[in-house]
Scaffold this motif. Structure first.
Motif, PDB file in Angstrom:
ATOM      1  N   GLY A  44       0.803  -1.223   0.000  1.00 32.49           N
ATOM      2  CA  GLY A  44       0.000   0.000   0.000  1.00 32.49           C
ATOM      3  C   GLY A  44       0.828   1.262   0.000  1.00 32.49           C
ATOM      4  N   CYS A  45       0.201   2.352  -0.463  1.00 36.39           N
ATOM      5  CA  CYS A  45       0.864   3.657  -0.505  1.00 36.39           C
ATOM      6  C   CYS A  45      -0.211   4.731  -0.463  1.00 36.39           C
ATOM      7  CB  CYS A  45       1.692   3.783  -1.785  1.00 36.39           C
ATOM      8  SG  CYS A  45       2.698   5.283  -1.824  1.00 36.39           S
ATOM      9  N   ASN A  46       0.146   5.947  -0.020  1.00 38.84           N
ATOM     10  CA  ASN A  46      -0.810   7.058  -0.050  1.00 38.84           C
ATOM     11  C   ASN A  46      -0.742   7.834  -1.371  1.00 38.84           C
ATOM     12  OD1 ASN A  46       1.706   8.023   0.541  1.00 38.84           O
ATOM     13  ND2 ASN A  46       1.065   9.448   2.140  1.00 38.84           N
ATOM     14  N   PHE A  47       0.148   7.447  -2.286  1.00 40.68           N
ATOM     15  CA  PHE A  47       0.221   8.054  -3.621  1.00 40.68           C
ATOM     16  C   PHE A  47      -0.125   6.997  -4.674  1.00 40.68           C
ATOM     17  CE2 PHE A  47       3.532  11.730  -3.008  1.00 40.68           C
ATOM     18  CZ  PHE A  47       2.681  12.335  -2.115  1.00 40.68           C
ATOM     19  N   LYS A  48      -0.381   7.498  -5.880  1.00 39.24           N
ATOM     20  CA  LYS A  48      -0.671   6.593  -7.000  1.00 39.24           C
ATOM     21  C   LYS A  48       0.178   7.000  -8.205  1.00 39.24           C
ATOM     22  CE  LYS A  48      -5.512   5.686  -5.782  1.00 39.24           C
ATOM     23  NZ  LYS A  48      -5.293   4.271  -5.501  1.00 39.24           N
ATOM     24  N   CYS A  49       1.481   7.040  -8.022  1.00 36.19           N
ATOM     25  CA  CYS A  49       2.361   7.506  -9.097  1.00 36.19           C
ATOM     26  C   CYS A  49       2.256   6.596 -10.321  1.00 36.19           C
ATOM     27  CB  CYS A  49       3.803   7.538  -8.617  1.00 36.19           C
ATOM     28  SG  CYS A  49       4.041   8.513  -7.127  1.00 36.19           S
ATOM     29  N   LEU A  50       2.053   7.213 -11.464  1.00 33.70           N
ATOM     30  CA  LEU A  50       1.849   6.431 -12.690  1.00 33.70           C
ATOM     31  C   LEU A  50       3.117   5.694 -13.118  1.00 33.70           C
ATOM     32  CD1 LEU A  50      -0.270   9.026 -14.764  1.00 33.70           C
ATOM     33  CD2 LEU A  50      -1.086   7.146 -13.305  1.00 33.70           C
ATOM     34  N   PHE A  51       4.264   6.116 -12.562  1.00 31.26           N
ATOM     35  CA  PHE A  51       5.548   5.528 -12.952  1.00 31.26           C
ATOM     36  C   PHE A  51       6.076   4.546 -11.917  1.00 31.26           C
ATOM     37  CE2 PHE A  51       6.082   9.640 -10.900  1.00 31.26           C
ATOM     38  CZ  PHE A  51       6.797   9.266  -9.760  1.00 31.26           C
ATOM     39  N   CYS A  52       5.305   4.239 -10.895  1.00 26.23           N
ATOM     40  CA  CYS A  52       5.808   3.504  -9.724  1.00 26.23           C
ATOM     41  C   CYS A  52       6.510   2.197 -10.119  1.00 26.23           C
ATOM     42  CB  CYS A  52       4.674   3.188  -8.765  1.00 26.23           C
ATOM     43  SG  CYS A  52       5.270   2.389  -7.255  1.00 26.23           S
ATOM     44  N   GLN A  53       7.745   2.057  -9.674  1.00 32.42           N
ATOM     45  CA  GLN A  53       8.488   0.830  -9.982  1.00 32.42           C
ATOM     46  C   GLN A  53       8.162  -0.287  -8.989  1.00 32.42           C
ATOM     47  OE1 GLN A  53      12.527   2.251 -10.227  1.00 32.42           O
ATOM     48  NE2 GLN A  53      12.246   2.869 -12.354  1.00 32.42           N
ATOM     49  N   ILE A  72       3.606  -3.948  -5.144  1.00 37.04           N
ATOM     50  CA  ILE A  72       3.311  -3.957  -3.702  1.00 37.04           C
ATOM     51  C   ILE A  72       2.651  -2.664  -3.240  1.00 37.04           C
ATOM     52  CG2 ILE A  72       4.969  -5.701  -2.938  1.00 37.04           C
ATOM     53  CD1 ILE A  72       6.906  -3.481  -2.184  1.00 37.04           C
ATOM     54  N   SER A  73       2.854  -1.546  -3.991  1.00 34.92           N
ATOM     55  CA  SER A  73       2.307  -0.262  -3.516  1.00 34.92           C
ATOM     56  C   SER A  73       0.864  -0.034  -3.959  1.00 34.92           C
ATOM     57  CB  SER A  73       3.174   0.907  -4.007  1.00 34.92           C
ATOM     58  OG  SER A  73       2.951   1.157  -5.382  1.00 34.92           O
ATOM     59  N   GLN A  74       0.446  -0.658  -5.059  1.00 37.38           N
ATOM     60  CA  GLN A  74      -0.859  -0.338  -5.636  1.00 37.38           C
ATOM     61  C   GLN A  74      -1.822  -1.520  -5.610  1.00 37.38           C
ATOM     62  OE1 GLN A  74      -1.454   2.937  -6.498  1.00 37.38           O
ATOM     63  NE2 GLN A  74       0.606   3.209  -5.653  1.00 37.38           N
ATOM     64  N   VAL A  75      -1.595  -2.448  -4.697  1.00 41.62           N
ATOM     65  CA  VAL A  75      -2.489  -3.604  -4.589  1.00 41.62           C
ATOM     66  C   VAL A  75      -2.904  -3.762  -3.126  1.00 41.62           C
ATOM     67  CG1 VAL A  75      -1.499  -4.854  -6.551  1.00 41.62           C
ATOM     68  CG2 VAL A  75      -0.535  -5.166  -4.285  1.00 41.62           C
ATOM     69  N   THR A 104      10.843   1.246   4.001  1.00 41.27           N
ATOM     70  CA  THR A 104      11.153   1.621   2.610  1.00 41.27           C
ATOM     71  C   THR A 104      10.244   0.909   1.600  1.00 41.27           C
ATOM     72  OG1 THR A 104      12.987   1.637   0.995  1.00 41.27           O
ATOM     73  CG2 THR A 104      13.008  -0.154   2.573  1.00 41.27           C
ATOM     74  N   TYR A 105      10.575   1.012   0.327  1.00 38.97           N
ATOM     75  CA  TYR A 105       9.932   0.357  -0.839  1.00 38.97           C
ATOM     76  C   TYR A 105       8.548   0.898  -1.181  1.00 38.97           C
ATOM     77  CZ  TYR A 105      13.589  -3.131  -0.010  1.00 38.97           C
ATOM     78  OH  TYR A 105      14.772  -3.760   0.217  1.00 38.97           O
ATOM     79  N   THR A 106       7.607   0.934  -0.195  1.00 37.39           N
ATOM     80  CA  THR A 106       6.357   1.658  -0.433  1.00 37.39           C
ATOM     81  C   THR A 106       6.456   2.909   0.442  1.00 37.39           C
ATOM     82  OG1 THR A 106       5.286   0.397   1.321  1.00 37.39           O
ATOM     83  CG2 THR A 106       5.036  -0.432  -0.926  1.00 37.39           C
ATOM     84  N   GLU A 107       5.347   3.511   0.844  1.00 33.48           N
ATOM     85  CA  GLU A 107       5.443   4.708   1.674  1.00 33.48           C
ATOM     86  C   GLU A 107       5.315   4.322   3.152  1.00 33.48           C
ATOM     87  OE1 GLU A 107       6.371   7.744   1.578  1.00 33.48           O
ATOM     88  OE2 GLU A 107       5.826   7.897   3.677  1.00 33.48           O
ATOM     89  N   THR A 126      10.858   7.968   1.712  1.00 37.47           N
ATOM     90  CA  THR A 126       9.495   8.479   1.822  1.00 37.47           C
ATOM     91  C   THR A 126       9.136   9.470   0.720  1.00 37.47           C
ATOM     92  OG1 THR A 126       8.039   9.773   3.290  1.00 37.47           O
ATOM     93  CG2 THR A 126      10.396  10.204   3.482  1.00 37.47           C
ATOM     94  N   ASN A 127       7.842   9.567   0.454  1.00 30.20           N
ATOM     95  CA  ASN A 127       7.387  10.616  -0.468  1.00 30.20           C
ATOM     96  C   ASN A 127       7.173  11.940   0.260  1.00 30.20           C
ATOM     97  OD1 ASN A 127       4.789  10.449   0.756  1.00 30.20           O
ATOM     98  ND2 ASN A 127       4.132   8.886  -0.705  1.00 30.20           N
ATOM     99  N   GLY A 128       7.397  11.950   1.553  1.00 28.61           N
ATOM    100  CA  GLY A 128       7.373  13.213   2.302  1.00 28.61           C
ATOM    101  C   GLY A 128       5.993  13.766   2.567  1.00 28.61           C
ATOM    102  N   LEU A 149      11.219  14.580  -4.098  1.00 26.52           N
ATOM    103  CA  LEU A 149      10.557  15.823  -4.508  1.00 26.52           C
ATOM    104  C   LEU A 149      10.330  15.641  -6.003  1.00 26.52           C
ATOM    105  CD1 LEU A 149       9.496  18.614  -3.904  1.00 26.52           C
ATOM    106  CD2 LEU A 149      11.816  19.512  -4.052  1.00 26.52           C
ATOM    107  N   LYS A 150       9.100  15.267  -6.360  1.00 27.62           N
ATOM    108  CA  LYS A 150       8.866  14.647  -7.663  1.00 27.62           C
ATOM    109  C   LYS A 150       8.604  15.632  -8.803  1.00 27.62           C
ATOM    110  CE  LYS A 150       6.723  10.680  -5.324  1.00 27.62           C
ATOM    111  NZ  LYS A 150       7.425   9.468  -5.735  1.00 27.62           N
ATOM    112  N   GLY A 151       8.009  16.774  -8.493  1.00 25.52           N
ATOM    113  CA  GLY A 151       7.649  17.692  -9.569  1.00 25.52           C
ATOM    114  C   GLY A 151       6.917  18.888  -9.000  1.00 25.52           C
TER     115      GLY A 151
HETATM  116  S1  SF4 Z   1       5.759   3.757  -3.667  1.00 30.02           S
HETATM  117 FE1  SF4 Z   1       6.676   5.755  -4.207  1.00 30.02          FE
HETATM  118  S2  SF4 Z   1       6.611   5.835  -6.441  1.00 30.02           S
HETATM  119 FE2  SF4 Z   1       5.210   4.180  -5.784  1.00 30.02          FE
HETATM  120  S3  SF4 Z   1       3.174   5.152  -5.655  1.00 30.02           S
HETATM  121 FE3  SF4 Z   1       4.115   5.279  -3.623  1.00 30.02          FE
HETATM  122  S4  SF4 Z   1       5.144   7.273  -3.593  1.00 30.02           S
HETATM  123 FE4  SF4 Z   1       4.721   6.793  -5.712  1.00 30.02          FE
END
Ligand code: SF4
Length: 292
Positions: free
Chosen positions: A25-34, A38-41, A71-74, A100-102, A123-125
């Motif tokens: 899990g993550c609190n962001f949904k970055c379209l480029f997430c590597q 694990i972060s978007q499921v 690390t790895y996700t947020e 962290t995504n801060g 600091l992504k953009g």
């Molecule tokens: S793990 Fe990082 S890159 Fe992936 S969605 Fe979360 S903040 Fe964005």
């Protein structure tokens, strides 16, 4: 166990390894997430193991780790667990690292001061980038937290993933990232990393290395002291150079690290290098390793 350089943290216990874990899990949904698998499921779709905080700290000690990397996700999404691990780890003389995504509240930051030693913050953009590509977060919260982490005495390094056509404009980068970081401290290590197509941005090409080299030169010209390129695999861009005499003082290549400092000083001109927890590895490296 990951090299600390993989976080990336280049000025924090260089040449050491750290126990690293995540939850789903993550609190962001970055379209480029590597790390999207694990972060978007949902957590139930990720193979996992229950590990209590004391077990995590025991693992770190057993593996001879300098500490624990959240690390790895947020890590903010599992903050309570991270803190329980972190407080115990600190008690045992280990360090704690956030990648962290801060994006967290002031209350969280106040609490972190009790146990966190270092953070690499993305600091992504700009605001538009966070709306279009990240999923709607307020970038000013991220900038505020970078400043406040630094002020709190937590070691901070900053990373920007450069994506062609999205955040690779040098003028924007100078004004929004370089000027901002320099106003906090030119000693903040800055990592400019190369995009590779992934997740929902597979139609965007990898970042040309020349683009990254140009941004690095710009950051150095504008007064930042330590600027690195990520995902490029060229030791020239991974080495720490003395900001006074230009000598290589920490050499890195593919996670091989050679520290050439005398204490925290350049052995050639005596300039103090902003680095935490140096352990000498070869040659004229002399400093003892001692976790806080
Ligand atoms: S793990 Fe990082 S890159 Fe992936 S969605 Fe979360 S903040 Fe964005």
């Amino acid at each position: 166990m990951d090299p600390i350089e993989k976080k990336p943290l280049f000025h924090f216990y260089p040449g050491t390894k750290i126990l690293s874990y995540a939850t789903a899990g993550c609190n962001f949904k970055c379209l480029f997430c590597q790390n999207w698998s694990i972060s978007q499921v949902p957590p139930e779709n990720v193979p996992a193991k229950d590990i209590s905080p004391p077990e995590m700290v025991d693992l770190a000690l057993r593996f001879g780790s300098i500490g624990v990397a959240h690390t790895y996700t947020e890590p903010t999404v599992f903050y309570e667990y991270a803190r329980d691990v972190g407080l115990l780890a600190r008690e045992k003389g280990l360090v704690n690292v956030f990648v962290t995504n801060g994006y967290f509240t002031r209350d969280v930051l106040k609490d972190m001061k009790r146990w966190l030693h270092a953070a690499n913050v993305d600091l992504k953009g700009d605001a538009e980038f966070y709306r279009r590509v990240v999923g709607g977060a307020d970038v000013e919260v991220v900038r505020r937290n970078i400043k406040d982490l630094y002020k709190a005495g937590i070691h901070v390094e900053v990373t920007t993933l450069i994506i062609p056509g999205y955040n690779d404009d040098p003028e924007w980068y100078r004004a929004f990232v370089i000027d901002f970081l320099r106003s906090i401290s030119p000693d903040i290590p800055l990592h400019i990393t190369r995009f590779h197509p992934d997740y929902k941005m597979r139609d965007v090409p990898p970042t040309p290395v020349e683009t990254l080299v140009r941004l690095r030169e710009l950051a150095l010209e504008e007064g930042m002291h330590y600027v690195y390129l990520g995902n490029v695999a060229d030791p020239k861009y991974e080495t720490t150079y003395c900001p006074n005499c230009g000598a290589p003082v920490i050499e890195r290549h593919m996670y091989h690290v050679r520290v050439r400092l005398e204490g925290d000083r350049c052995p050639y001109c005596g300039q103090r290098i902003k680095v935490v927890g140096v352990r000498g590895t070869q040659g004229n490296s002399t400093t003892a390793f001692s976790p806080p």
